[in-house]
Design an enzyme around this catalytic site. Structure first.
Site, PDB file in Angstrom:
ATOM      1  N   GLU A   1      31.264 -19.343   9.394  1.00 55.93           N
ATOM      2  CA  GLU A   1      30.022 -18.701   8.955  1.00 55.93           C
ATOM      3  C   GLU A   1      30.025 -17.192   9.164  1.00 55.93           C
ATOM      4  O   GLU A   1      29.389 -16.448   8.411  1.00 55.93           O
ATOM      5  CB  GLU A   1      28.818 -19.334   9.675  1.00 55.93           C
ATOM      6  CG  GLU A   1      28.519 -20.764   9.257  1.00 55.93           C
ATOM      7  CD  GLU A   1      29.450 -21.793   9.889  1.00 55.93           C
ATOM      8  OE1 GLU A   1      30.199 -21.441  10.835  1.00 55.93           O
ATOM      9  OE2 GLU A   1      29.444 -22.961   9.454  1.00 55.93           O
TER      10      GLU A   1
ATOM     11  N   PHE B   1      23.086 -23.006  10.552  1.00 58.82           N
ATOM     12  CA  PHE B   1      24.483 -22.556  10.434  1.00 58.82           C
ATOM     13  C   PHE B   1      24.617 -21.145   9.847  1.00 58.82           C
ATOM     14  O   PHE B   1      25.411 -20.351  10.340  1.00 58.82           O
ATOM     15  CB  PHE B   1      25.313 -23.546   9.622  1.00 58.82           C
ATOM     16  CG  PHE B   1      25.402 -24.938  10.209  1.00 58.82           C
ATOM     17  CD1 PHE B   1      24.791 -25.266  11.410  1.00 58.82           C
ATOM     18  CD2 PHE B   1      26.111 -25.938   9.563  1.00 58.82           C
ATOM     19  CE1 PHE B   1      24.867 -26.545  11.942  1.00 58.82           C
ATOM     20  CE2 PHE B   1      26.199 -27.222  10.085  1.00 58.82           C
ATOM     21  CZ  PHE B   1      25.567 -27.526  11.278  1.00 58.82           C
TER      22      PHE B   1
END
Lengths: 270, 307
Positions: free
Chosen positions: B49, B74
């Site tokens: 991420e 996330f």
């Protein structure tokens, strides 16, 4: 190469003076990359001080943003910013902050926290490819920057995307904030690692102008891979008492030593 | 809601070659049409991420619109520093889209709840924070997001959300939408929990309590006028959100009340308590456990009104 040496010498003396005035750190990080920065701005980067936002300029991101003063010196020497800005580095209401900032003409991207440069550069390389542009993206990293997981995330992805317009230069002085890299996070043979991750890699002496220029003007090393240049350098190169020392990471040169240090740097360059 | 988001994004991308999608290996069953239609503008960086956000920023810095997309927390928390330093500081045209705000992923557990995101995202300079409540708002918010030049946080629902607005809406960033008029108190909600709020308002109506119901879809910038008007004309405000009590919609509304020297007769924040939610159950059930089902909301409103 005389010009490169001149620029690098000024980067060193500026960095010593700026950090002394500011009583700020990272002089060792600035001096280790000085020769590479000089070659980049003198020989490699297609940039124009009269038009710093020229769309087709090459992009350069200093991911080791704490060494900003070295780049500020190069930008002043090349005419991107007034020389007098250097004198007020780190000062109240000055123009130049300690970590590199895009608010300064000629600076592509702000960093300061490590691990940010390569992911953003990877996005810029994708955008250049999408725009069918020949512009190139260069990133300068450091030992500490190579500790960051996000750097390795980008290393994986840039190889996956075959971004041959992307070049990572590692100022591999093997010293970081709290110790020699081998005692903190031993990156061991970085060339083998990066090759295993799908990059085309060349290892050079980061203080040899010919080797720096030869490597950086040969990118991409492989038309199907991103390029990495591992520049073996010496932390705080140019100040013998501090070379390859951990303390040079946070050190500045005190007033009583500064003239001797400057004199030594200038004499070495003769 | 995620389906309509992806549909609108795809439609817009057909006419806007600046739109890129940058994923971190999440989106199965939803993102394939974009991937197959625009392979040159679709990137899956793998489960990474931080890199997703950095890459998106680099793409956006070159004149494009980059959409990052993943579930729950996330694309916000793992890469918060990239959002702060890269996206917000450079005012980059990056759109951060989460699927499954709040406890949408109920039984998956704490790791998949997005319950602090509004507080964190709205603390970032340059960031717009948008929480659509139903498909109608989700469609309008997607257009608004793509029309807006700058960092944007889009907290999408998951699937099967019921309509809250009964007809066409006039959606403008930073302008709350009144779902229903009322005179005794204003219920301000953000997101799909609004359906419970609407049901609670129905229940209270039968007991003679008339509630104005307002969707505060944009939490930053907040609609000050709607808050001022609610206090002046309905006397009080109850906020309802599927988010930690700290820092979300309720806090944003309370800040305006203080800053504007308003004196509501009633004010209450209905939200998830300041706990790590570890109850096992689906979204509707978890809401009920924390007093955010229809009856729970109605009871808390009555208590706040002293009735």
């Amino acid at each position: 190469m005389e010009n490169c040496k001149k620029i690098a010498t000024r980067i060193r003396t500026d960095a010593v003076r700026m950090t002394n005035r500011a009583k700020s750190g990272h002089v060792g990080s600035m001096l280790s990359m000085a020769d590479i920065i000089a070659v980049l701005y003198e020989k490699i980067l297609k940039v124009d001080p009269k038009n710093p936002d020229m769309p087709e300029r090459d992009r350069f991101i200093l991911s080791k943003g704490h060494a900003a003063a070295g780049v500020y010196s190069a930008l002043a020497q090349k005419g991107f910013i007034p020389e007098e800005w250097l004198e007020r580095y780190y000062c109240d209401d000055g123009k130049l902050m300690g970590h590199i900032s895009h608010k300064v003409p000629g600076v592509e991207f702000s960093t300061g926290s490590l691990g940010h440069g390569l992911p953003v550069a990877t996005g810029m390389a994708i955008a250049a490819r999408y725009a069918k542009s020949d512009r190139r993206i260069f990133v300068m990293s450091s030992d500490g920057d190579m500790n960051e997981g996000s750097t390795w995330e980008a290393i994986l992805f840039a190889a996956q995307e075959h971004l041959s317009n992307l070049t990572l230069i590692i100022d591999y002085n093997q010293v970081q904030a709290l110790g020699h890299s081998e005692d903190v996070i031993d990156l061991r043979d970085l060339k083998v690692k990066l090759e295993a991750f799908g990059w085309a890699v060349r290892e050079i002496d980061g203080h040899n102008y010919e080797e720096i220029e030869s490597a950086l003007s040969s990118v991409p090393f492989d038309g199907n891979k991103p390029s990495a240049v591992i520049a073996n350098t010496i932390k705080c190169k140019g100040i013998p008492a501090l070379e390859d020392t951990v303390k040079s990471h946070y050190k500045f040169i005190p007033d009583e030593e500064i003239e001797a240090v400057i004199k030594h740097i200038e004499e070495e360059a003769k | 809601m995620r389906a309509v988001f992806n549909k609108v994004l795809l439609e817009r991308a057909k006419n806007d070659p600046r739109i890129h999608m940058v994923l971190a290996d999440i989106g199965y069953g939803e993102i394939e049409p974009f991937r197959d239609t625009f392979p040159e503008r679709y990137y899956n960086v793998g489960v990474a991420e931080q890199n997703m956000t950095g890459v998106a920023c680099g793409i956006a810095m070159e004149g494009n619109i980059a959409v990052t997309y993943s579930i729950a927390n996330f694309p916000t928390l793992r890469c918060l520093e990239q959002i702060r330093n890269d996206v917000c500081y450079h005012n980059a045209n990056v759109k951060i889209v989460i699927i499954g705000g709040g406890v949408s992923y109920g039984p998956l557990g704490m790791s998949h709840h997005s319950t602090e995101d509004i507080a964190i995202m709205r603390a970032l300079p340059n960031m717009v924070v948008c929480v659509p409540c139903d498909n109608n708002e989700a469609i309008a918010a997607t257009h608004a997001m793509l029309d807006y030049d700058g960092p944007f946080y889009y907290r999408c629902g998951y699937k099967g959300e019921k309509d809250i607005h009964s007809g066409p809406i006039d959606f403008k960033l930073g302008k709350a939408i009144t779902v229903r008029e009322g005179k005794d108190v204003t219920l301000m909600f953000a997101g799909p929990v609004g359906i419970n709020v609407l049901h609670a308002a129905d229940m209270l109506e039968k007991e003679g309590i008339s509630c104005r119901v307002v969707s505060m879809h944009t939490i930053k910038p907040i609609d000050k006028e709607a808050i001022i008007d609610a206090v002046k004309n309905t006397g009080g405000i109850i906020t309802i959100e599927e988010h930690n009590l700290s820092g979300g919609l309720g806090s944003a509304v309370a800040e305006v009340i203080c800053d504007e020297h308003l004196s509501p007769k009633a004010f209450k924040r209905i939200a998830l308590p300041d706990v790590n939610v570890s109850l096992i159950g689906h979204q509707a059930w978890i809401r009920e456990q924390y007093g955010m089902g229809d009856e729970g909301i109605a009871a808390q409103i009555k208590e706040a009104l002293g009735k």
